[in-house]
Write a protein that holds these residues in place. Structure first.
Motif, mmCIF file in Angstrom:
data_model
loop_
_atom_site.group_PDB
_atom_site.id
_atom_site.type_symbol
_atom_site.label_atom_id
_atom_site.label_comp_id
_atom_site.label_asym_id
_atom_site.label_seq_id
_atom_site.Cartn_x
_atom_site.Cartn_y
_atom_site.Cartn_z
ATOM 1 N N ASP A 99 0.867 -1.173 0.000
ATOM 2 C CA ASP A 99 0.000 0.000 0.000
ATOM 3 C C ASP A 99 0.909 1.230 0.000
ATOM 4 N N ASN A 136 -7.249 -1.419 -5.478
ATOM 5 C CA ASN A 136 -7.361 -2.389 -4.391
ATOM 6 C C ASN A 136 -6.563 -3.647 -4.720
ATOM 7 N N ASN A 222 -12.601 -4.499 -0.217
ATOM 8 C CA ASN A 222 -12.204 -3.641 0.893
ATOM 9 C C ASN A 222 -11.143 -4.239 1.807
ATOM 10 N N ALA A 224 -7.814 -4.630 3.439
ATOM 11 C CA ALA A 224 -6.632 -3.776 3.600
ATOM 12 C C ALA A 224 -5.354 -4.592 3.436
ATOM 13 N N LYS A 226 -2.317 -6.024 4.898
ATOM 14 C CA LYS A 226 -2.028 -6.381 6.293
ATOM 15 C C LYS A 226 -0.572 -6.826 6.422
#
Length: 346
Positions: A99, A136, A222, A224, A226
């Protein structure tokens, strides 16, 4: 990474460069762990038997895996990732999600960051990598395979739905061969076909996964990134040089596998309640048998005894080429991923 294990072997041994290489397996026994792009042109893929790989590509060269070397290079690559962001979610030794919304370089372009990371990987390891860039994890994962090897693909926010609509359903990450065949039976061949089905229709025919399919085809995912992925299972398995026909011989092999599994569990301070025995027969069919205990275990003897009980749960239908033991229902939700290595006999 591009054909990571095979690429490492080709880099370390110049005689293998430009040639079809299979890591693991042999022309008689074993399973291919990775195949070079030269071998893939003939249809050779990971998890394929060495015998079939040789049949498809007579010139293929089998090499033993060197996992310590792969781990060494993987650590260098992870270090490069962390120069850009601490939000790194490893999937395996050769793949990870990053990310970079907020990144250490202050670079607003994820596309340029991907280019820079790929260039650094090449300069510092001599290997090529590919990248997918999008809004995403799901879309980025699909994009990462789009321009392999040594390429990247960016799918901007306003391009996501059109991109997914045009995609063959079998290229959707997480939709395997069996599910794809079922979708074909329902007239779903592309993302556009999937998008035309209602959530109710998909849930009726595909269960809980139906809601997931309804969302992802609309670019909604959705999950994330991790940094500390939950370890759901830890496993060890062996492929044998010669098929085993007697449970007596299998017991001995299971003890070794249990010892290897116990070593991994104790190294990472993990234990679990559910023991699963994996059996691959000579015709390559798979069978699993599981038992859940009322307490957590990691000890070799307890794992072995439970696996042995599962071994005798029912008669073998054929000779056995592979045995494996895995532990599920673990005692932690925050442990880091445990890399599972296949053990090959040569």
């Amino acid at each position: 990474m591009d054909a990571f294990y095979a690429s490492v072997e080709q880099m370390d041994n110049p005689l293998l460069k430009g040639k079809p290489v299979a890591v693991g397996g042999s022309e008689v026994r074993g399973v291919v762990s990775a195949a070079s792009y030269e071998a893939r042109k003939f249809g050779v893929r990971s998890a394929m038997s060495g015998y079939l790989a040789k049949k498809l590509c007579p010139e293929i060269i089998f090499v033993r895996p060197h996992f310590d070397r792969y781990k060494e290079i993987s650590k260098k690559i992870r270090k490069i990732f962390h120069d850009y962001t601490d939000l790194v979610e490893p999937l395996s030794l050769d793949e990870a999600y990053l990310d970079v919304t907020q990144n250490k370089k202050g670079n607003p372009s994820a596309t340029l960051i991907a280019q820079e990371i790929r260039q650094r990987i090449f300069e510092e390891t001599g290997l090529t990598a590919s990248a997918g860039i999008s809004v995403n994890k799901f879309v980025a994962k699909i994009a990462s395979d789009y321009n392999k090897p040594n390429g990247q693909k960016t799918i901007n926010p306003d391009e996501v739905e059109l991109f997914l609509e045009a995609l063959d359903i079998k290229k959707f990450y997480g939709i395997g061969k069996v599910t794809a065949e079922k979708m074909y039976q329902h007239g779903i061949f592309t993302g556009k076909d999937l998008k035309e089905r209602t959530r109710e229709y998909l849930e009726e025919h595909f269960g809980k996964s139906g809601g997931h399919y309804y969302s992802i085809v609309r670019g909604i995912h959705n999950s994330a990134v991790k940094p500390n992925r939950t370890t759901k299972s830890v496993a060890a398995e062996h492929t044998f040089n010669t098929n085993l026909t007697s449970e007596v011989f299998m017991e001995e092999r299971l003890e070794r596998i249990a010892a290897e599994l116990s070593k991994r569990l104790q190294k990472h301070k993990i234990s679990g309640k559910t023991v699963t025995l994996k059996i691959k027969y000579s015709d390559f069919t798979l069978q699993t048998r599981s038992k859940t205990l009322p307490y957590f275990i990691s000890d070799k003897s307890l794992i072995h005894e439970t696996a042995k009980e599962l071994l005798y749960q029912e008669r073998m239908k054929d000779s056995v080429r592979l045995l494996g033991i895995s532990l599920h229902n673990l005692n932690t939700e925050t442990k880091k991923s445990v890399v599972v290595q296949l053990k090959f006999e040569f």
